[in-house]
Write a protein that holds these residues in place. Structure first.
Motif, short mmCIF file in Angstrom:
data_model
loop_
_atom_site.label_atom_id
_atom_site.label_comp_id
_atom_site.label_asym_id
_atom_site.label_seq_id
_atom_site.Cartn_x
_atom_site.Cartn_y
_atom_site.Cartn_z
N GLN A 263 6.02 -0.56 -2.18
CA GLN A 263 5.01 0.30 -2.81
C GLN A 263 3.91 0.69 -1.84
O GLN A 263 3.46 1.84 -1.81
CB GLN A 263 4.39 -0.41 -4.01
CG GLN A 263 5.26 -0.37 -5.24
CD GLN A 263 4.79 -1.35 -6.30
OE1 GLN A 263 3.71 -1.95 -6.18
NE2 GLN A 263 5.61 -1.54 -7.33
N VAL A 264 3.47 -0.28 -1.05
CA VAL A 264 2.38 0.02 -0.10
C VAL A 264 2.89 1.02 0.94
O VAL A 264 2.18 1.96 1.32
CB VAL A 264 1.89 -1.27 0.60
CG1 VAL A 264 0.91 -0.95 1.71
CG2 VAL A 264 1.25 -2.19 -0.42
N LEU A 268 0.79 4.41 1.23
CA LEU A 268 -0.03 4.64 2.43
C LEU A 268 0.66 5.57 3.42
O LEU A 268 0.04 6.44 4.01
CB LEU A 268 -0.32 3.31 3.13
CG LEU A 268 -1.56 2.55 2.69
CD1 LEU A 268 -1.78 1.36 3.60
CD2 LEU A 268 -2.80 3.42 2.68
N ASN A 269 1.96 5.35 3.60
CA ASN A 269 2.65 6.11 4.63
C ASN A 269 3.15 7.44 4.10
O ASN A 269 2.78 8.52 4.59
CB ASN A 269 3.79 5.26 5.18
CG ASN A 269 4.51 5.97 6.30
OD1 ASN A 269 5.59 6.50 6.08
ND2 ASN A 269 3.92 6.02 7.46
N LYS A 270 3.93 7.40 3.03
CA LYS A 270 4.54 8.64 2.55
C LYS A 270 3.51 9.55 1.87
O LYS A 270 3.49 10.75 2.11
CB LYS A 270 5.70 8.33 1.61
CG LYS A 270 6.82 7.61 2.34
CD LYS A 270 8.14 7.71 1.61
CE LYS A 270 9.26 7.12 2.43
NZ LYS A 270 10.19 6.36 1.61
N VAL A 274 -0.60 7.69 6.46
CA VAL A 274 -1.07 6.70 7.44
C VAL A 274 0.12 6.17 8.25
O VAL A 274 1.17 5.85 7.69
CB VAL A 274 -1.78 5.53 6.72
CG1 VAL A 274 -2.13 4.42 7.70
CG2 VAL A 274 -3.02 6.02 6.00
N ASN A 275 -0.07 6.10 9.55
CA ASN A 275 0.93 5.58 10.47
C ASN A 275 1.09 4.07 10.21
O ASN A 275 0.21 3.29 10.53
CB ASN A 275 0.35 5.82 11.88
CG ASN A 275 1.33 5.58 12.98
OD1 ASN A 275 2.50 5.33 12.73
ND2 ASN A 275 0.85 5.67 14.20
N LEU A 276 2.21 3.70 9.58
CA LEU A 276 2.33 2.31 9.11
C LEU A 276 3.68 1.70 9.45
O LEU A 276 4.72 2.32 9.28
CB LEU A 276 2.16 2.29 7.58
CG LEU A 276 2.49 0.99 6.85
CD1 LEU A 276 1.43 -0.07 7.07
CD2 LEU A 276 2.65 1.22 5.35
N THR A 277 3.64 0.48 9.95
CA THR A 277 4.87 -0.28 10.15
C THR A 277 4.87 -1.45 9.18
O THR A 277 3.88 -2.19 9.13
CB THR A 277 4.93 -0.87 11.58
OG1 THR A 277 4.75 0.19 12.50
CG2 THR A 277 6.25 -1.56 11.84
#
Ligand code: XMP
Length: 530
Positions: A263-264, A268-270, A274-277
């Motif tokens: 979910q996060v 956040l990313n999609k 936000v650039n997220l790993t």
């Protein structure tokens, strides 16, 4: 800006809040702040209350330069005594500590007060106020006059004859003082002349500019996100400021809520870009937690493993950038900064004039664990209170269900599984917790509760299903209402909501045949069971 000098009163941060509610920016600093070292010129100064008496040997005192700044000064409680003490008035112990409501008789404007003061203008003849003090003024300093009195305090409010100096014995910042906010407004708006234009929109604009300036055109920032409000809002703000030069890392430690990492990632990313790993380190965490029951050890293992995984991931990101550069790509430069979602209450605690408070809860902030990474800290939320962070989140298009989210502890479900943590136990608790929260949301109660969660007990109880006897585990439900989580009260659910939750959990979660509701307040219990 209004400068608030903190002498250690438990209400100091409320003065800051009241100013900001008036859309006036206020900054709280320790009372030992040297005026010549200020990097801004305040439009007015407020001296807070204090647990000290001005005559105590170790009493904190203000830099007398504050009275030479040429701006209005308001002393509240100890602040009044401190002002009077500086101006050669006399302070004495009250016979009885005064604590509670009081009526202040306001002196007639233009009469005794000579019309020089404007603090109570338009507020009538009498104010209902909140008092909390052991000392009070026993003799007016020269050139001051009385602008308000109570039956026990003849100098409950004073003003200088010619300068804009005011002192009040009561606390206008607490909500028990009925028109307290108006008194603060009289001071900051009418007397200091502050314009009421501090808004969250303005904050965003300024903060983004500040982040860009700090980071420069190439600077890169890394930060952990947890799925909570603070880290998500901080991450989105960084993204607005420097785009993909901010890299967020979410560590899936295997003890998150059901589908949380997914979910996060989506949100956040999609959705927010936000650039997220997301690093799935659940095997590592769960193997290190194997057989551990002691809560403090669980916390330690999770904290240390988190650092380990986070650092390794940061190194990977750095290496990937170097590799890309070697292949002729754009030089990305080193990661120099670590994002932290520190909020104002933590800052206040750590800037106290008594030195950093021993009670500061660094374990409540994942970033706090990373201070050895030799990265410089960037803390975009350090001026904000929690509800301001929520307002900021909404302006940054973070969906409401995330902005209103209940807090979730760093060690996650590991401290809500009372026995040893295994994949099976995690799965049971995730399912039960998910049903619980789903039903709370359906009943429209989520925002009335400060924190709700399920706890998996390490005991088995007997039950019956069909014709068979069962011997399974017990789920305890916890829901509390709290201002600051230092104290908390259990939430009173409508019976039918509890009935639905219990029935769904026992029907849908294999391994559970009994559900209990925790009716303990804090103190003596804590919010979490471990
Ligand atoms: P207690 O159980 O101390 O909880 O009454 C008060 C608040 O703190 C949270 N909490 C934690 N948060 N790491 C965290 O990040 C922890 O180890 C931890 N222990 C408690 C708890 O969820 C509640 O909001």
């Amino acid at each position: 800006t209004i400068l608030i000098l903190d002498f250690g009163s438990q209400y100091s941060h409320l003065i800051t809040r009241r100013c900001r509610e008036l859309n006036v920016y206020a900054e709280l600093m320790p009372c030992t702040q040297k005026i010549k070292d200020l990097n801004f010129k305040p439009k007015g100064v407020i001296l807070s209350g204090s647990p000290y008496s001005v005559y105590d040997k170790d009493a904190p005192h203000v830099d007398p330069e504050v009275f030479e700044l040429g701006v209005p000064v308001l002393g509240i409680c100890y602040g009044l005594q401190e002002m009077a003490w500086n101006m050669k008035g006399k302070v004495a112990k009250c016979e009885h500590r005064e604590y509670g409501f009081a009526q202040v008789q306001i002196s007639k404007i233009g009469g005794e007060s000579k019309g020089a003061d404007a603090l109570f203008e338009g507020l009538g003849d009498e104010l209902q106020v909140w008092m909390s003090h052991g000392d009070q003024l026993s003799e007016l300093p020269p050139d001051f006059h009385v602008i308000g009195r109570t039956s026990t305090a003849p100098y409950a409010a004073i003003a200088h004859n010619t300068k804009p100096f005011y002192g009040i014995q009561f606390h206008p910042e607490v909500t028990h003082s009925k028109r307290g906010k108006e008194v603060i407004s009289r001071f900051v708006v009418s007397i200091c002349g502050c314009r009421q234009h501090w808004t969250m929109e303005e904050f965003i604009g300024k903060e983004i500019a500040r982040i860009r300036e700090i980071c420069g055109p190439k600077g890169r920032v890394i930060g952990a996100v947890s799925g909570g409000v603070d880290s998500s809002v901080a991450a989105k703000l960084m993204h607005e400021a420097i785009g993909d030069r901010f890299h967020a890392i979410m560590v899936d430690n295997g003890v998150l809520r059901l589908n949380e990492a997914k979910q996060v990632h989506e949100m956040l990313n999609k959705d927010l870009g936000v650039n997220l790993t997301v690093v799935d380190a659940s095997d590592l965490f769960l193997s290190r937690l194997e057989g551990i029951e002691d809560p403090e050890q669980k916390r330690k293992i999770i904290g240390n493993t988190f650092i380990h995984v986070f650092e390794a991931e940061a190194a990977k990101i750095e290496a990937a950038a170097a590799e890309e550069e070697a292949r002729g790509g754009e030089a990305k430069g080193k990661i120099e900064w670590l994002l932290q979602g520190t909020l104002y209450p933590d800052v206040i605690e750590s800037i106290s004039f008594k030195g950093p408070s021993a009670t500061i809860k660094t374990h409540h902030n994942v970033g706090g664990l990373l201070k050895d990474m030799k990265l410089k800290l960037i803390e975009p939320l350090r001026e904000l209170f929690k509800d301001e962070v929520r307002a900021l989140g909404r302006l940054l298009s973070i969906p409401d269900h995330l902005v209103q989210r209940h807090p979730f502890p760093g060690p996650g479900l590991a401290i809500r599984i009372l026995g040893p943590v295994t994949r099976d136990q995690v799965k049971i608790l995730q399912q039960a917790d998910n049903i619980y929260i789903e039903e709370i949301r359906k009943a429209g109660l989520y925002n009335q509760i400060s924190q709700a969660f399920a706890v998996l007990l390490p005991v088995k109880a007997v039950g019956v299903m069909g014709d068979a006897r069962t011997y399974e585990q017990v789920i305890a439900l916890r829901a509390v209402q709290s201002e600051d989580f230092m104290t908390a009260d259990w939430f009173v659910f409508p019976a039918e909501v509890l009935r639905r939750i219990s029935s769904r959990i026992t029907n849908e979660v294999a391994g559970i045949n009994r559900v209990t509701y925790d009716i303990s307040s804090k103190p003596p219990a804590t919010v979490e069971w471990l």
